[in-house]
Design an enzyme around this catalytic site. Structure first.
Site, PDB file in Angstrom:
ATOM      1  N   GLU A 253       4.111   6.734  16.464  1.00 35.81           N
ATOM      2  CA  GLU A 253       5.427   6.689  15.889  1.00 35.81           C
ATOM      3  C   GLU A 253       6.413   7.017  17.083  1.00 35.81           C
ATOM      4  O   GLU A 253       5.806   7.851  18.037  1.00 35.81           O
ATOM      5  CB  GLU A 253       5.403   7.787  14.785  1.00 35.81           C
ATOM      6  CG  GLU A 253       6.866   8.090  14.189  1.00 35.81           C
ATOM      7  CD  GLU A 253       6.899   9.249  13.123  1.00 35.81           C
ATOM      8  OE1 GLU A 253       7.727   9.125  12.500  1.00 35.81           O
ATOM      9  OE2 GLU A 253       5.992  10.319  13.252  1.00 35.81           O
TER      10      GLU A 253
ATOM     11  N   LYS B   4       9.675   4.113   6.835  1.00 33.86           N
ATOM     12  CA  LYS B   4       8.950   5.304   6.370  1.00 33.86           C
ATOM     13  C   LYS B   4       9.742   5.777   5.150  1.00 33.86           C
ATOM     14  O   LYS B   4      10.806   5.940   5.162  1.00 33.86           O
ATOM     15  CB  LYS B   4       8.993   6.497   7.616  1.00 33.86           C
ATOM     16  CG  LYS B   4       8.596   7.702   7.356  1.00 33.86           C
ATOM     17  CD  LYS B   4       8.832   8.484   8.595  1.00 33.86           C
ATOM     18  CE  LYS B   4       7.992  10.063   8.398  1.00 33.86           C
ATOM     19  NZ  LYS B   4       8.319  10.863   9.827  1.00 33.86           N
TER      20      LYS B   4
ATOM     21  N   CYS C 257       3.143   8.876   9.818  1.00 30.59           N
ATOM     22  CA  CYS C 257       3.326  10.251   9.672  1.00 30.59           C
ATOM     23  C   CYS C 257       3.298  11.082   8.730  1.00 30.59           C
ATOM     24  O   CYS C 257       2.282  11.292   7.894  1.00 30.59           O
ATOM     25  CB  CYS C 257       4.506  10.737  10.716  1.00 30.59           C
ATOM     26  SG  CYS C 257       4.399  12.197  11.638  1.00 30.59           S
TER      27      CYS C 257
END
Length: 268
Positions: free
Chosen positions: A40, A113, A157
């Site tokens: 990321e 995301k 993440c």
């Protein structure tokens, strides 16, 4: 089939970060990897969250996407391109986006995301929603390597904490989790959560991460790793930039699912 998780300690210089990413991709290819994944924010870790807005690209255009496409094509790699900022429809916002490139250099998947990180322990404070717009669509793609078809589910993440996202990908051969976990949360939860996602979904997990002390003062946990469907950690790089590799074994995947057919026992 060999896969590679690339670890970086990205700074504020876009060109320098792209050069490092290219060098690590070259190293992965030289060591026999057929698929490589970047962390990321591999392209930029700014002094503040809003810095990424100045580097946000439109789909199909920009130096970050150009580097990823060229590297995939020249190195013959499937590249999971960590994340980069893509302009959002909302002014003053960006999407934190994973783009996947085939060995032909073509974009074959995009994932934005979904879960935006927020954390405040009185000493550290983060709130991605200040500058990011959340995605809403789970995304998987098929990577064909010789006679192996690799179904891969995408996440980023903080998504790791939400197992329901990963359930939408079943059955899947590989889950990708590019990340920039904080040192504080990573020390306690990173390996635990990665191994849990591998075990409960009976698939491999590749987790490339930011790992070290950054120019902006932030420290990320690192420990980029590859986990097998039985929860065994096959490879890990604790801190600093580098490449960690492991073999993805289709027979191992089938063995785990045959001896413990948990996916077939699901009721919800």
């Amino acid at each position: 089939m060999k896969i590679a998780a690339l670890q970086m300690v990205s700074g504020t210089d876009l060109a320098a970060n792209l050069a490092t990413a290219r060098r690590l991709l070259e190293s992965a290819a030289a060591q026999g990897a057929r698929l490589a994944a970047l962390p990321e924010y591999f392209c930029l870790m700014g002094h503040q969250d809003s810095d990424k807005l100045a580097f946000a690209e439109t789909p199909g255009d920009g130096p970050i996407q150009a580097m990823l496409s060229l590297a995939a094509r020249e190195l013959g790699l499937w590249v999971i391109g960590g994340t980069l900022p893509i302009r959002a429809d909302t002014p003053g916002r960006a999407r934190n986006t994973t783009l996947v490139f085939s060995p032909a250099g073509e974009v074959v998947a995009r994932y934005d995301k979904i879960h935006l990180f927020a954390y405040d322990n009185g000493r550290e404070s983060y709130d991605e929603a200040r500058v990011l717009e959340a995605g809403s669509q789970p995304t998987a793609f098929d990577a064909q390597v010789d006679d192996v078809r690799l179904r891969t589910g995408l996440s980023v993440c903080y998504d790791l904490r939400f197992p329901e996202l990963f359930r939408t990908y079943n059955p899947c051969d590989l889950l990708a989790v590019p990340a920039a976990f904080t040192y504080t949360t990573g020390e306690k939860h990173w390996e635990l959560l990665l191994r849990a996602r591998a075990v409960e979904n009976q698939c491999y997990v590749i987790a490339p991460a930011q790992g070290g002390r950054h120019e902006n003062g932030r420290r990320t946990w690192g420990h980029s790793m590859i986990v097998d469907p039985w929860g065994e950690v096959l490879a890990v790089l604790p801190e600093g930039e580098g490449v960690t590799l492991a073999e993805l074994d289709a027979q191992r995947l089938a063995q785990v699912r045959q001896q413990l057919p948990a996916l077939g026992h699901r009721r919800f």
